[in-house]
Motif scaffolding. Sequence first.
Motif, short mmCIF file in Angstrom:
data_model
loop_
_atom_site.label_atom_id
_atom_site.label_comp_id
_atom_site.label_asym_id
_atom_site.label_seq_id
_atom_site.Cartn_x
_atom_site.Cartn_y
_atom_site.Cartn_z
N LEU A 167 0.23 -8.58 -4.90
CA LEU A 167 1.16 -7.87 -4.03
C LEU A 167 1.80 -6.69 -4.74
N ALA A 168 1.94 -6.77 -6.07
CA ALA A 168 2.49 -5.64 -6.82
C ALA A 168 1.58 -4.41 -6.68
N PHE A 169 0.26 -4.62 -6.72
CA PHE A 169 -0.68 -3.53 -6.48
C PHE A 169 -0.49 -2.96 -5.07
N ILE A 170 -0.42 -3.85 -4.10
CA ILE A 170 -0.31 -3.43 -2.70
C ILE A 170 0.98 -2.65 -2.47
N GLU A 171 2.07 -3.13 -3.06
CA GLU A 171 3.38 -2.49 -2.83
C GLU A 171 3.44 -1.10 -3.43
N LEU A 172 2.75 -0.89 -4.54
CA LEU A 172 2.72 0.46 -5.12
C LEU A 172 2.05 1.45 -4.17
N LEU A 173 0.95 1.04 -3.57
CA LEU A 173 0.26 1.92 -2.62
C LEU A 173 1.05 2.06 -1.32
N SER A 174 1.75 1.00 -0.93
CA SER A 174 2.53 1.08 0.32
C SER A 174 3.70 2.04 0.19
N VAL A 175 4.16 2.28 -1.04
CA VAL A 175 5.20 3.31 -1.23
C VAL A 175 4.66 4.67 -0.80
N ILE A 176 3.41 4.94 -1.13
CA ILE A 176 2.80 6.23 -0.76
C ILE A 176 2.64 6.32 0.75
N THR A 177 2.06 5.30 1.36
CA THR A 177 1.84 5.35 2.81
C THR A 177 3.13 5.27 3.60
N GLY A 178 4.10 4.53 3.08
CA GLY A 178 5.34 4.35 3.83
C GLY A 178 6.35 5.45 3.63
N MET A 179 6.30 6.12 2.47
CA MET A 179 7.36 7.08 2.14
C MET A 179 6.88 8.52 1.98
N MET A 180 5.59 8.78 2.14
CA MET A 180 5.05 10.12 1.95
C MET A 180 5.78 11.17 2.79
N PHE A 211 7.88 18.89 0.52
CA PHE A 211 9.04 18.05 0.19
C PHE A 211 8.61 16.61 -0.05
N GLY A 212 7.71 16.12 0.80
CA GLY A 212 7.34 14.70 0.74
C GLY A 212 6.69 14.30 -0.56
N SER A 213 5.87 15.19 -1.15
CA SER A 213 5.18 14.85 -2.40
C SER A 213 6.17 14.64 -3.53
N VAL A 214 7.22 15.47 -3.59
CA VAL A 214 8.25 15.32 -4.62
C VAL A 214 9.05 14.05 -4.40
N SER A 215 9.43 13.82 -3.14
CA SER A 215 10.23 12.64 -2.81
C SER A 215 9.47 11.35 -3.09
N ILE A 267 10.24 8.13 -5.75
CA ILE A 267 10.33 6.75 -5.29
C ILE A 267 9.25 5.89 -5.95
N LEU A 268 8.05 6.47 -6.08
CA LEU A 268 6.92 5.73 -6.66
C LEU A 268 7.20 5.39 -8.12
N VAL A 269 7.74 6.34 -8.87
CA VAL A 269 8.07 6.07 -10.27
C VAL A 269 9.12 4.97 -10.37
N GLN A 270 10.14 5.05 -9.51
CA GLN A 270 11.20 4.05 -9.51
C GLN A 270 10.65 2.66 -9.22
N HIS A 271 9.78 2.55 -8.23
CA HIS A 271 9.23 1.25 -7.86
C HIS A 271 8.17 0.77 -8.84
N SER A 272 7.56 1.70 -9.57
CA SER A 272 6.46 1.32 -10.46
C SER A 272 6.93 0.52 -11.66
N ILE A 273 8.18 0.73 -12.08
CA ILE A 273 8.65 0.10 -13.32
C ILE A 273 8.51 -1.42 -13.23
N LYS A 274 9.07 -2.01 -12.20
CA LYS A 274 9.00 -3.47 -12.07
C LYS A 274 7.59 -3.92 -11.71
N ARG A 275 6.90 -3.17 -10.84
CA ARG A 275 5.56 -3.59 -10.43
C ARG A 275 4.58 -3.56 -11.60
N VAL A 276 4.66 -2.52 -12.41
CA VAL A 276 3.77 -2.44 -13.57
C VAL A 276 4.07 -3.58 -14.54
#
Length: 484
Positions: free
Chosen positions: A40-53, A204-208, A212-221
């Motif tokens: 699920l950690a793998f899935i959640e990292l990708l879902s940040v991109i699809t959900g927050m792009m 704007f979305g790519s920066v945002s 968010i992806l970096v922030q969420h990646s810390i725990k998932r990684v």
Amino acid sequence: MSLFWSVLENGGLSILSLFALVIYARFLSPAEFGLVATALAFIELLSVITGMMFHDALIRHPKPTSRHYDTALYTTILLSVVFCLAIIASSSKFEDLMKEPGSAEIVAALSFGLALTGFSATVSARLKKDFLFKKLALRSLISRALGLLLGVAAAIWGAGAWSLVIQYISMSAFSTIILWVYAPRSYTPKFQFGFSELTELLKFGSVSVTAILVQHSIKRVFVISCGIYLGAYATGLINMAFRLVDTLWAISASSINQVMLPVLSRISHDPKLLRRAYQTGVKLSCTVLFPIFFGLAATAPVLTSLLFGDKWIDSTLFILVFSFMIILQAPRIFAFPLLTALGMPSRVLFVNVVTFTYMTLIVVTLGIGSYEAAAGIWVGAEVISTVFMAGQLRKVTSMSVGLQFKNALVPLFSGITMFVLVYFTKNSIQDLNSKYLELFILVFVGVVTYLAVYCIVDLRSLRELFSYLRNLREKGTLGEGASS
């Protein structure tokens, strides 16, 4: 009313998460829990991109057209489907990494939940922009409850790790369906796509989404690395500790955020008042959160046995370590909103990038050889994040590091005293036949000790804190002397 529904959504989801945690812990083994957590950690990292792009880009756009929304919708659908197919195609490699039979099927099945996020991300952002938080709250609560019901039923039936997969997929499906059912008819997409609108949103979305992806990646990684180096059993213990601590954090810290964040936004134009409000926020968060998490650390063995069963007793090391990280987390709880209120979210991104870089380098170079090493790596990440965040706040607000943490000292001393006394009390009454009675005694001793020590050391400050809270409630502003 928007605030009410936002609080209801956060609180309701936290309570449901805690309930699910208790149920699953009784029917699943740590290895099963850890296997799904890693996948699920793998899935959640990708879902940040699809959900927050396009999420923040759509919300902050002054006048988005239906062409903007439809372009974002079709792009996220395409992206989520591509990610889903890529995960299915590479699922065997995930099993090679985990060395757990059946993990390929687990991650492949979870990818269908990822695909569904592409159908809901845009409409979710649109509802937020239109301040329709009631619909969002009901969507989250209903879909989580239905997903939990199906997952728990599957766990009771003996589905093992697949019960968590069932919950995730059904929750994603219900969430998407309910979201579109509740959405106004004007949200119905048309067959239109604009490349100029796509480029505009991506600027704007790519920066945002990167932030968010970096922030969420810390725990998932970290979780993924534990799964690779320590195996599914250890990852299950670590994830259980994270889930318990995070749920308690969500329940306790969200109310503090709801009180203080509007204040910080309103007074962002006044540096002196902003610093005073920040220091009062630190005092509030530490006064409330320190006894909760120090108490959790002191009672971890008893609480773990009561809530999850004796098979999870090995997770108490991680519960203890993660709970004590409140010493670093509570004083900086308002750092991100303060920097955001000042229009400097890039400084938060810098801190997250530094922390993520540390996490990646330490895992790649040294690996994770033991439970103690895993705990040490996470402590190091929290220390680095705290140090660099304090440095950014000092540059922006001119608050020295000592001033930033000054108001945490009395709650810290009271909390540590409480922890020591509860710990020794626990050792002296461990022969009791009832764990419930033991827990009651420990909680009573902890509450009395914390309040007594706090009042003895700094009663005036405690009175002032309650006075400022009343002032916030009545006037929505802070009076003078909030930094005392």
